[in-house]
Write an enzyme that holds these catalytic residues in place. Structure first.
Site, PDB file in Angstrom:
ATOM      1  N   LYS A  88     107.391  65.632  10.732  1.00 15.05           N
ATOM      2  CA  LYS A  88     107.520  65.184   9.338  1.00 15.05           C
ATOM      3  C   LYS A  88     106.163  65.173   8.638  1.00 15.05           C
ATOM      4  O   LYS A  88     106.021  65.698   7.540  1.00 15.05           O
ATOM      5  CB  LYS A  88     108.125  63.767   9.299  1.00 15.05           C
ATOM      6  CG  LYS A  88     108.082  63.126   7.935  1.00 15.05           C
ATOM      7  CD  LYS A  88     108.623  61.709   7.939  1.00 15.05           C
ATOM      8  CE  LYS A  88     107.579  60.642   8.048  1.00 15.05           C
ATOM      9  NZ  LYS A  88     106.745  60.418   6.860  1.00 15.05           N
ATOM     10  N   CYS A 137     106.893  54.098   2.420  1.00 20.18           N
ATOM     11  CA  CYS A 137     107.085  52.867   3.184  1.00 20.18           C
ATOM     12  C   CYS A 137     106.170  51.775   2.661  1.00 20.18           C
ATOM     13  O   CYS A 137     105.013  52.022   2.329  1.00 20.18           O
ATOM     14  CB  CYS A 137     106.758  53.095   4.654  1.00 20.18           C
ATOM     15  SG  CYS A 137     108.076  53.896   5.551  1.00 20.18           S
ATOM     16  N   ASP A 175     102.408  54.378  13.887  1.00 20.84           N
ATOM     17  CA  ASP A 175     103.810  54.749  13.644  1.00 20.84           C
ATOM     18  C   ASP A 175     104.693  54.577  14.880  1.00 20.84           C
ATOM     19  O   ASP A 175     105.909  54.773  14.810  1.00 20.84           O
ATOM     20  CB  ASP A 175     103.897  56.191  13.121  1.00 20.84           C
ATOM     21  CG  ASP A 175     103.399  56.305  11.690  1.00 20.84           C
ATOM     22  OD1 ASP A 175     103.082  55.267  11.079  1.00 20.84           O
ATOM     23  OD2 ASP A 175     103.315  57.441  11.181  1.00 20.84           O
ATOM     24  N   ARG A 224     114.922  59.338   6.278  1.00 16.11           N
ATOM     25  CA  ARG A 224     113.716  59.968   5.723  1.00 16.11           C
ATOM     26  C   ARG A 224     112.969  60.766   6.781  1.00 16.11           C
ATOM     27  O   ARG A 224     112.280  61.728   6.462  1.00 16.11           O
ATOM     28  CB  ARG A 224     112.756  58.893   5.190  1.00 16.11           C
ATOM     29  CG  ARG A 224     113.103  58.317   3.853  1.00 16.11           C
ATOM     30  CD  ARG A 224     111.984  57.400   3.372  1.00 16.11           C
ATOM     31  NE  ARG A 224     110.689  58.003   3.660  1.00 16.11           N
ATOM     32  CZ  ARG A 224     109.600  57.334   4.069  1.00 16.11           C
ATOM     33  NH1 ARG A 224     109.631  56.036   4.173  1.00 16.11           N
ATOM     34  NH2 ARG A 224     108.487  57.968   4.335  1.00 16.11           N
TER      35      ARG A 224
HETATM   36  C1  UD1 Z   1      99.629  58.528   7.208  1.00 19.66           C
HETATM   37  C2  UD1 Z   1     101.042  58.704   7.711  1.00 19.66           C
HETATM   38  C3  UD1 Z   1     101.628  57.344   8.103  1.00 19.66           C
HETATM   39  C4  UD1 Z   1     100.722  56.664   9.117  1.00 19.66           C
HETATM   40  C5  UD1 Z   1      99.274  56.630   8.629  1.00 19.66           C
HETATM   41  C6  UD1 Z   1      98.299  56.122   9.690  1.00 19.66           C
HETATM   42  C7  UD1 Z   1     101.801  60.644   6.492  1.00 19.66           C
HETATM   43  C8  UD1 Z   1     102.679  61.166   5.433  1.00 19.66           C
HETATM   44  N1  UD1 Z   1     101.831  59.310   6.665  1.00 19.66           N
HETATM   45  O1  UD1 Z   1      99.691  57.678   6.067  1.00 19.66           O
HETATM   46  O2  UD1 Z   1     102.910  57.561   8.662  1.00 19.66           O
HETATM   47  O3  UD1 Z   1     101.152  55.328   9.332  1.00 19.66           O
HETATM   48  O4  UD1 Z   1      98.840  57.947   8.249  1.00 19.66           O
HETATM   49  O5  UD1 Z   1      98.382  56.923  10.829  1.00 19.66           O
HETATM   50  O6  UD1 Z   1     101.112  61.371   7.187  1.00 19.66           O
HETATM   51  N2  UD1 Z   1      92.944  53.596   3.318  1.00 19.66           N
HETATM   52  C9  UD1 Z   1      91.991  53.153   2.431  1.00 19.66           C
HETATM   53  N3  UD1 Z   1      91.689  53.950   1.347  1.00 19.66           N
HETATM   54  C10 UD1 Z   1      92.291  55.158   1.150  1.00 19.66           C
HETATM   55  C11 UD1 Z   1      93.247  55.606   2.078  1.00 19.66           C
HETATM   56  C12 UD1 Z   1      93.558  54.796   3.146  1.00 19.66           C
HETATM   57  O7  UD1 Z   1      91.431  52.069   2.571  1.00 19.66           O
HETATM   58  O8  UD1 Z   1      91.964  55.824   0.158  1.00 19.66           O
HETATM   59  C13 UD1 Z   1      93.295  52.749   4.495  1.00 19.66           C
HETATM   60  C14 UD1 Z   1      94.754  52.287   4.469  1.00 19.66           C
HETATM   61  O9  UD1 Z   1      94.904  51.103   3.731  1.00 19.66           O
HETATM   62  C15 UD1 Z   1      95.046  52.116   5.947  1.00 19.66           C
HETATM   63  C16 UD1 Z   1      94.170  53.165   6.634  1.00 19.66           C
HETATM   64  O10 UD1 Z   1      93.196  53.561   5.652  1.00 19.66           O
HETATM   65  O11 UD1 Z   1      94.615  50.832   6.365  1.00 19.66           O
HETATM   66  C17 UD1 Z   1      94.907  54.401   7.108  1.00 19.66           C
HETATM   67  O12 UD1 Z   1      95.626  54.974   6.040  1.00 19.66           O
HETATM   68  P1  UD1 Z   1      95.941  56.548   5.959  1.00 19.66           P
HETATM   69  O13 UD1 Z   1      95.495  57.200   7.235  1.00 19.66           O
HETATM   70  O14 UD1 Z   1      95.386  57.057   4.689  1.00 19.66           O
HETATM   71  O15 UD1 Z   1      97.515  56.560   5.881  1.00 19.66           O
HETATM   72  P2  UD1 Z   1      98.459  57.558   5.081  1.00 19.66           P
HETATM   73  O16 UD1 Z   1      97.791  58.882   4.977  1.00 19.66           O
HETATM   74  O17 UD1 Z   1      98.959  56.884   3.859  1.00 19.66           O
END
Ligand code: UD1
Length: 425
Positions: free
Chosen positions: A22, A117, A305, A397
């Site tokens: 996914k 989510c 996850d 999803r």
């Molecule tokens: C992706 C995955 C999600 C998974 C997550 C962590 C997809 C579509 N989703 O989500 O299933 O749970 O990786 O493995 O691939 N953060 C910041 N600033 C930012 C971006 C992130 O502080 O600009 C923090 C977030 O709050 C979180 C951490 O970084 O604590 C990890 O987030 P991130 O790896 O970005 O998650 P997603 O890409 O949203």
């Protein structure tokens, strides 16, 4: 309205085939926007998140043709306006990848703040910081992030947190920028490597994906390609957990065992036997598990996850376990649901203290988000009696044909309409 009805206690035997990933699909499908030609994508999972992103691309003017349920052909040439409004993106977090893809292609992206989510604050500051360093400016107006650049120029970007989303978005924006971009402290997840391989198959020059330094030499054009997506690490991990909960002997096929290492290591620590083959793993479990502690981390650490699914297992393990959720700040909402099934869990900030009981008992529960829903399935398969899981749209999803796959190995699981009991395979 539909719900899942699972009666626990059946041991699982046979083979489960894992679908495409996914999180790779939802990055690679928007990445097609960068292409000057038609892309054919194979091993795409037949799940709701993919349907949503397909629909978003279609509404923006791209042509998306389903060759069969797991292959798509996308021609992005009809996209006229680099704009994705709220009614398009509201159901899906990964729609934020439209920002990087549209910016990389059109030097402009107007994308509504995404859904997905809900497990706490999900900031995009690192995505925007990356775009800024490449030369773009952004404003937030009417709940839309509006990003614009006269020109994107390669540069050095250090991400303050290891973020999958920011790494993906910066890769998408940088791939056609002028000169070299270096992303430091990049995420190393398997789907980052898959995205890099996809971009390179279109003619991009991306190196180092899978390490924490990714180097991207900008290219002027990207051509159409045919690409097959990697297997889903988390779907595989979820079915491994399902076997551990119910007990049994199942071969999980179409996996990359290396991607499962952190999950395999934990399950072995819990007393499960796992054999690894080239593209499958065999999981053998008596259903009785040993306690352990788990801390979630970016790849190659234990994936957040898989945190709810492992917590579901630990709720009947022998002894007390501590789960430390170190990635998201609000990912224990499912604990209330497990408690309905008799689990003895207390939550203190980022820690869940799980005192293993003999057996869970079936109960009406909700899927509070995608992986929370997966955890309810795992718990229900080992529980005494029948569990009814509501709000299964979250599960749909991200899991292709969960009822068919689990039924085929002997689980007592069916999908029913809320007002009638129509059994579907
Ligand atoms: C992706 C995955 C999600 C998974 C997550 C962590 C997809 C579509 N989703 O989500 O299933 O749970 O990786 O493995 O691939 N953060 C910041 N600033 C930012 C971006 C992130 O502080 O600009 C923090 C977030 O709050 C979180 C951490 O970084 O604590 C990890 O987030 P991130 O790896 O970005 O998650 P997603 O890409 O949203």
């Amino acid at each position: 309205m539909e719900k899942l009805v699972i009666t626990g206690g059946n041991r699982l035997h046979g083979t489960i085939k894992i679908s495409g990933a996914k999180n790779a699909a939802v990055a690679i499908i928007p990445a097609v926007i960068l292409s000057d030609g038609v892309c054919r994508l194979e091993n795409i999972p037949d799940i709701e998140d993919v349907n949503i992103i397909d629909e978003i691309l279609c509404k923006m003017g791209a042509s998306v043709r389903h060759i069969n349920e797991n292959s798509l052909e996308i021609d992005p040439s009809g996209i006229e306006e680099p704009v994705a409004t709220y009614d398009l993106v509201r159901h899906m977090r990964a729609s934020c990848y439209l920002m990087g893809a549209l910016l990389g292609k059109y030097l402009r992206a107007d994308v509504a703040l995404p859904g997905g989510c809900d497990f706490g604050v999900r900031p995009v500051d690192q995505h925007l910081k990356g775009f800024g360093i490449l030369g773009a400016k952004h404003i937030v107006e009417d709940d839309m992030i509006k990003i614009k650049a006269n020109k994107l120029t390669g540069n050095h970007i250090y991400l303050d947190v290891v973020s999958v989303g920011a790494t993906v978005n910066v890769m998408l924006a940088a791939v056609k920028a002028e000169g070299r971009t270096t992303i430091e402290n990049a995420a190393r997840e398997p789907h980052i490597v898959d995205l890099a391989n996809f971009l390179n198959s279109m003619g991009a020059d991306v190196r180092g994906a899978g390490t924490d330094v990714i180097k991207i030499n900008g290219v002027k054009t990207l051509r159409g390609t045919t690409y097959s997506i990697i297997p889903d690490q988390i779907e595989a991990g979820t079915y491994m957990a399902a076997v551990c909960s119910a007990g049994g002997d199942v071969v999980i096929q179409n996996v990359i065992p290396k991607h499962l290492e952190s999950i395999t290591a934990k399950l072995r620590e819990m007393g499960v036997t796992i054999e690894e083959f080239d593209d499958s793993v065999r999981v053998v479990s008596s259903g009785r598990l040993k306690r352990c502690n788990v801390t979630t981390m970016p790849h190659p650490g234990f994936p957040t996850d898989m945190q709810p699914q492992i917590a579901a297992l630990l709720s009947t393990a022998d002894g007390t376990s501590i789960v430390n959720e170190a990635v998201w700040d609000n990912r224990f909402r499912y604990v209330d649901e497990l408690r309905r099934m008799g689990a003895d869990i207390s939550v203190d900030g980022s820690l869940a203290i799980i005192r293993g009981i003999e057996r869970l008992t079936g109960a009406p529960v909700k899927a509070t988000d995608l992986r929370a829903g997966a955890a309810m399935i795992v718990a229900a398969l080992g529980a005494k009696g029948t569990t009814q899981i509501e709000d299964i749209r979250h599960i749909q999803r991200g899991y292709e044909n969960v009822v068919g796959k689990l039924s085929s190995v002997g689980a007592d699981i069916s999908l029913i309409k809320t007002n009638e009991s129509m059994k579907q395979a």
